[in-house]
Design a protein around this motif. Sequence first.
Motif, PDB file in Angstrom:
ATOM      1  N   PHE A   1       0.846  -1.200   0.000  1.00  0.00           N
ATOM      2  CA  PHE A   1       0.000   0.000   0.000  1.00  0.00           C
ATOM      3  C   PHE A   1       0.879   1.247   0.000  1.00  0.00           C
ATOM      4  N   ASP A   2       1.852   1.287   0.883  1.00  0.00           N
ATOM      5  CA  ASP A   2       2.683   2.468   1.040  1.00  0.00           C
ATOM      6  C   ASP A   2       3.553   2.743  -0.177  1.00  0.00           C
ATOM      7  N   LEU A   3       4.034   1.699  -0.853  1.00  0.00           N
ATOM      8  CA  LEU A   3       4.939   1.874  -1.986  1.00  0.00           C
ATOM      9  C   LEU A   3       4.246   1.823  -3.351  1.00  0.00           C
ATOM     10  N   ALA A   4       2.931   1.719  -3.382  1.00  0.00           N
ATOM     11  CA  ALA A   4       2.204   1.661  -4.657  1.00  0.00           C
ATOM     12  C   ALA A   4       2.567   2.867  -5.529  1.00  0.00           C
ATOM     13  N   PRO A   5       2.662   2.659  -6.832  1.00  0.00           N
ATOM     14  CA  PRO A   5       3.063   3.746  -7.736  1.00  0.00           C
ATOM     15  C   PRO A   5       1.930   4.703  -8.090  1.00  0.00           C
ATOM     16  N   ILE A   6       0.890   4.715  -7.297  1.00  0.00           N
ATOM     17  CA  ILE A   6      -0.263   5.590  -7.493  1.00  0.00           C
ATOM     18  C   ILE A   6      -0.724   6.035  -6.109  1.00  0.00           C
ATOM     19  N   GLY A   7      -1.302   7.227  -6.010  1.00  0.00           N
ATOM     20  CA  GLY A   7      -1.788   7.696  -4.716  1.00  0.00           C
ATOM     21  C   GLY A   7      -2.978   6.877  -4.256  1.00  0.00           C
ATOM     22  N   LEU A   8      -2.948   6.421  -3.006  1.00  0.00           N
ATOM     23  CA  LEU A   8      -4.041   5.627  -2.449  1.00  0.00           C
ATOM     24  C   LEU A   8      -4.522   6.234  -1.136  1.00  0.00           C
ATOM     25  N   VAL A   9      -5.839   6.163  -0.930  1.00  0.00           N
ATOM     26  CA  VAL A   9      -6.459   6.660   0.295  1.00  0.00           C
ATOM     27  C   VAL A   9      -7.522   5.676   0.748  1.00  0.00           C
ATOM     28  N   VAL A  10      -7.544   5.390   2.025  1.00  0.00           N
ATOM     29  CA  VAL A  10      -8.657   4.682   2.646  1.00  0.00           C
ATOM     30  C   VAL A  10      -9.471   5.775   3.333  1.00  0.00           C
ATOM     31  N   SER A  11     -10.782   5.771   3.076  1.00  0.00           N
ATOM     32  CA  SER A  11     -11.621   6.855   3.601  1.00  0.00           C
ATOM     33  C   SER A  11     -12.781   6.340   4.441  1.00  0.00           C
ATOM     34  N   ARG A  12     -13.272   7.240   5.267  1.00  0.00           N
ATOM     35  CA  ARG A  12     -14.483   6.990   6.056  1.00  0.00           C
ATOM     36  C   ARG A  12     -15.216   8.326   6.155  1.00  0.00           C
ATOM     37  N   GLU A  13     -16.462   8.359   5.673  1.00  0.00           N
ATOM     38  CA  GLU A  13     -17.291   9.574   5.705  1.00  0.00           C
ATOM     39  C   GLU A  13     -16.559  10.777   5.111  1.00  0.00           C
ATOM     40  N   ARG A  14     -15.893  10.542   3.973  1.00  0.00           N
ATOM     41  CA  ARG A  14     -15.164  11.562   3.212  1.00  0.00           C
ATOM     42  C   ARG A  14     -14.000  12.169   3.989  1.00  0.00           C
ATOM     43  N   GLN A  15     -13.456  11.370   4.914  1.00  0.00           N
ATOM     44  CA  GLN A  15     -12.257  11.774   5.638  1.00  0.00           C
ATOM     45  C   GLN A  15     -11.150  10.778   5.325  1.00  0.00           C
ATOM     46  N   ILE A  16      -9.930  11.268   5.313  1.00  0.00           N
ATOM     47  CA  ILE A  16      -8.769  10.437   5.015  1.00  0.00           C
ATOM     48  C   ILE A  16      -8.385   9.662   6.271  1.00  0.00           C
ATOM     49  N   VAL A  17      -8.559   8.347   6.229  1.00  0.00           N
ATOM     50  CA  VAL A  17      -8.199   7.477   7.347  1.00  0.00           C
ATOM     51  C   VAL A  17      -6.740   7.065   7.235  1.00  0.00           C
ATOM     52  N   ASP A  18      -6.306   6.817   5.991  1.00  0.00           N
ATOM     53  CA  ASP A  18      -4.917   6.448   5.735  1.00  0.00           C
ATOM     54  C   ASP A  18      -4.598   6.829   4.300  1.00  0.00           C
ATOM     55  N   CYS A  19      -3.323   7.085   4.031  1.00  0.00           N
ATOM     56  CA  CYS A  19      -2.885   7.395   2.672  1.00  0.00           C
ATOM     57  C   CYS A  19      -1.453   6.908   2.504  1.00  0.00           C
ATOM     58  N   ASN A  20      -1.049   6.755   1.256  1.00  0.00           N
ATOM     59  CA  ASN A  20       0.297   6.248   1.013  1.00  0.00           C
ATOM     60  C   ASN A  20       1.272   7.380   0.651  1.00  0.00           C
ATOM     61  N   ARG A  21       2.529   7.018   0.498  1.00  0.00           N
ATOM     62  CA  ARG A  21       3.591   7.990   0.202  1.00  0.00           C
ATOM     63  C   ARG A  21       3.339   8.746  -1.091  1.00  0.00           C
ATOM     64  N   HIS A  22       2.920   8.006  -2.115  1.00  0.00           N
ATOM     65  CA  HIS A  22       2.732   8.641  -3.417  1.00  0.00           C
ATOM     66  C   HIS A  22       1.681   9.746  -3.340  1.00  0.00           C
ATOM     67  N   LEU A  23       0.597   9.530  -2.605  1.00  0.00           N
ATOM     68  CA  LEU A  23      -0.418  10.563  -2.458  1.00  0.00           C
ATOM     69  C   LEU A  23       0.178  11.779  -1.753  1.00  0.00           C
ATOM     70  N   CYS A  24       0.948  11.553  -0.708  1.00  0.00           N
ATOM     71  CA  CYS A  24       1.577  12.663   0.017  1.00  0.00           C
ATOM     72  C   CYS A  24       2.489  13.461  -0.909  1.00  0.00           C
ATOM     73  N   GLU A  25       3.285  12.776  -1.704  1.00  0.00           N
ATOM     74  CA  GLU A  25       4.172  13.455  -2.653  1.00  0.00           C
ATOM     75  C   GLU A  25       3.368  14.245  -3.681  1.00  0.00           C
ATOM     76  N   MET A  26       2.301  13.644  -4.190  1.00  0.00           N
ATOM     77  CA  MET A  26       1.470  14.279  -5.209  1.00  0.00           C
ATOM     78  C   MET A  26       0.866  15.587  -4.709  1.00  0.00           C
ATOM     79  N   PHE A  27       0.403  15.579  -3.462  1.00  0.00           N
ATOM     80  CA  PHE A  27      -0.254  16.759  -2.905  1.00  0.00           C
ATOM     81  C   PHE A  27       0.699  17.638  -2.094  1.00  0.00           C
TER      82      PHE A  27
END
Length: 184
Positions: A9-35
């Motif tokens: 999950f953390d090293l995936a080559p695309i941004g990933l987010v697990v959400s609950r009620e439109r809130q970010i519960v977890d995200c990976n490195r790529h998403l952090c870099e992207m944003f």
Amino acid sequence: MDIDYRLAFDLAPIGLVVSRERQIVDCNRHLCEMFGAAREQLVGQSFRVLYPSADEYERTGERITPIMNAKGLYADDRIMRRVDGRFKGEPFWCHVTGRAFDRTAPHAAGIWSFEDLSARRSVHASLTPREREIAAQVMQGLTAKEIGRVLGISHRTVEIYRARVMRKYGAGSTAELVHRLVTR
């Protein structure tokens, strides 16, 4: 072979987010870099921080619900906003795909992927939130009537906004507008 799913999950080559009620519960490195943000800046936050405006956040959420209810999956290209870093506040095109864990409650919990399209498509003209939504739908090849149904507005309103976007991009036709949106 044991697979470490957290590492995957953390090293995936695309941004990933697990959400609950439109809130970010977890995200990976790529998403952090992207944003341009640290994980600590995003986890626990509303998806609102990733959008250029509150209106776009609200309207996108409303648009997602019936599609997720019907299909359990949602995808589109949209303009998002960098959260922090040297490009803080910069708008960029992003392909977003999401799957609800329970399609009858699409915002309750889900997994989302984010792909930065800025290397292929940049945001040049200063567009309003509604113009950005119209531009994204035009790029999908939808007619004014189809865009109106998707966005819950009249096709005449779509035509007015599309004309404004065409003027801002210096396009003489919808086909030329699509070309300019895709290649700039």
